[in-house]
Design an enzyme around this catalytic site. Sequence first.
Site, PDB file in Angstrom:
ATOM      1  N   SER A  15       0.727  -1.383  -0.541  1.00  0.00           N
ATOM      2  CA  SER A  15       0.184   0.079  -0.176  1.00  0.00           C
ATOM      3  C   SER A  15       0.617   1.178  -0.221  1.00  0.00           C
ATOM      4  CB  SER A  15      -1.132  -0.060   1.083  1.00  0.00           C
ATOM      5  OG  SER A  15       0.078   0.103   2.326  1.00  0.00           O
ATOM      6  N   TYR A  46      -4.302   0.792   3.537  1.00  0.00           N
ATOM      7  CA  TYR A  46      -5.172  -0.411   3.209  1.00  0.00           C
ATOM      8  C   TYR A  46      -5.673  -1.626   5.351  1.00  0.00           C
ATOM      9  CZ  TYR A  46      -3.844  -1.180  -1.201  1.00  0.00           C
ATOM     10  OH  TYR A  46      -3.772  -1.583  -2.982  1.00  0.00           O
ATOM     11  N   GLY A  47      -5.211  -1.221   6.275  1.00  0.00           N
ATOM     12  CA  GLY A  47      -5.390  -1.636   7.143  1.00  0.00           C
ATOM     13  C   GLY A  47      -6.215  -1.426   7.503  1.00  0.00           C
ATOM     14  N   CYS A  77       2.895  -7.326   1.995  1.00  0.00           N
ATOM     15  CA  CYS A  77       1.741  -6.749   2.988  1.00  0.00           C
ATOM     16  C   CYS A  77       0.942  -7.500   2.571  1.00  0.00           C
ATOM     17  CB  CYS A  77       0.855  -5.328   1.449  1.00  0.00           C
ATOM     18  SG  CYS A  77      -0.703  -4.816   2.228  1.00  0.00           S
ATOM     19  N   THR A  79      -1.702  -7.088   5.020  1.00  0.00           N
ATOM     20  CA  THR A  79      -3.230  -6.632   4.642  1.00  0.00           C
ATOM     21  C   THR A  79      -3.981  -7.411   3.219  1.00  0.00           C
ATOM     22  OG1 THR A  79      -2.515  -5.155   6.202  1.00  0.00           O
ATOM     23  CG2 THR A  79      -5.198  -4.780   5.407  1.00  0.00           C
ATOM     24  N   GLU A 155       4.891   6.087   7.803  1.00  0.00           N
ATOM     25  CA  GLU A 155       4.781   6.729   6.984  1.00  0.00           C
ATOM     26  C   GLU A 155       4.467   8.021   6.922  1.00  0.00           C
ATOM     27  OE1 GLU A 155       3.590   6.031   3.871  1.00  0.00           O
ATOM     28  OE2 GLU A 155       3.343   3.852   3.785  1.00  0.00           O
ATOM     29  N   THR A 190       4.541  -5.056   6.730  1.00  0.00           N
ATOM     30  CA  THR A 190       5.995  -4.832   6.110  1.00  0.00           C
ATOM     31  C   THR A 190       6.089  -3.696   6.900  1.00  0.00           C
ATOM     32  OG1 THR A 190       5.062  -4.338   4.179  1.00  0.00           O
ATOM     33  CG2 THR A 190       5.184  -6.742   3.916  1.00  0.00           C
ATOM     34  N   HIS A 191       5.146  -2.811   7.643  1.00  0.00           N
ATOM     35  CA  HIS A 191       6.079  -1.508   7.798  1.00  0.00           C
ATOM     36  C   HIS A 191       6.726  -1.473   9.027  1.00  0.00           C
ATOM     37  CE1 HIS A 191       3.421   0.253   4.720  1.00  0.00           C
ATOM     38  NE2 HIS A 191       3.285   1.196   5.341  1.00  0.00           N
TER      39      HIS A 191
HETATM   40  N1  DGL Z   1       2.424  -2.684   4.724  1.00  0.00           N
HETATM   41  C1  DGL Z   1       0.845  -3.004   4.779  1.00  0.00           C
HETATM   42  C2  DGL Z   1       1.096  -4.110   5.730  1.00  0.00           C
HETATM   43  O1  DGL Z   1       1.353  -5.725   6.193  1.00  0.00           O
HETATM   44  C3  DGL Z   1       0.204  -2.634   4.923  1.00  0.00           C
HETATM   45  C4  DGL Z   1      -0.042  -1.004   5.667  1.00  0.00           C
HETATM   46  C5  DGL Z   1      -1.625  -0.371   6.031  1.00  0.00           C
HETATM   47  O2  DGL Z   1      -1.889  -0.368   4.191  1.00  0.00           O
HETATM   48  O3  DGL Z   1      -2.406  -0.320   6.182  1.00  0.00           O
HETATM   49  O4  DGL Z   1      -0.340  -4.404   6.010  1.00  0.00           O
END
Ligand code: DGL
Length: 270
Positions: A15, A46-47, A77, A79, A155, A190-191
Amino acid sequence: MNADLNSRPIGIFDSGIGGLTAVCELRKILPCEDIIYLGDTARVPYGTRSRETVLKYTVQDFEFLKRQNVKFSIAACGTASSTMVGESRLFGESCTGVIEPAVAAAVEKTENQRIGVIATSASIRSGWYERLIRAALPSASVFSKACPMFVPLVENGYTARDCAPTVEIAKEYLLPLKREGIDVLILGCTHYPLLSEIIADILGSGVALISSGAEAARFAKNALAEKGLLRQGREGKVKFFCTDSPELFRESAAHFLDIGGIEVERCSVE
Ligand code: DGL
């Protein structure tokens, strides 16, 4: 030999910038591969969205990568990955999410069979991390925690080890898991590896951190090796696409990861 197929890029999407943790690992372990990265920055996060919406975005992101002629795709990602489990008819075989690779690594690593999982609200709500851990290791105790504040903090660059607001929020999320005596923690979004120092300071050295993006990159390497699709020869290139401002993407990406002067193109995935 599949010379033509071998020379195609590997596609990775997230995302936002979190999936760059998978890009970095892939660059380390497969330096000759070309990579196409898509950050769906116009629709991050996305989460916090419903499963239907995230599934729609996930299909669109994969379709975009397919149009770039990739030989294998990674949903870097958590999510997006949580909508893929059990949906192989939608996604096919030449792809992976991050959940199965992260679960496999955690199950292998744990000694006391007490495994923590942190991820976005949508990923935790899906229950897939927990279900797949129990399927692989029925005697495991799993402790899951949604950490919805982590993605906006990452972010926005609040990642330094001594960043007081992030440390406070991280303590709130992580101390209950520490009290449960976990010895492995899956960073299921992954963040989150961008907060590894803060997380490790709170949990201590007795808890191994599993980066879901890095594990997915290793999984992709094995999958491509098995099919004889690895590329040899010159150093690979990375091409970046994002769905919002390339300048903003470049700033955040360069700020967090050492990926050099990068070329970023704006695209639409809808
Ligand atoms: N990097 C994402 C994950 O691994 C997404 C975070 C998001 O968009 O909420 O879930």
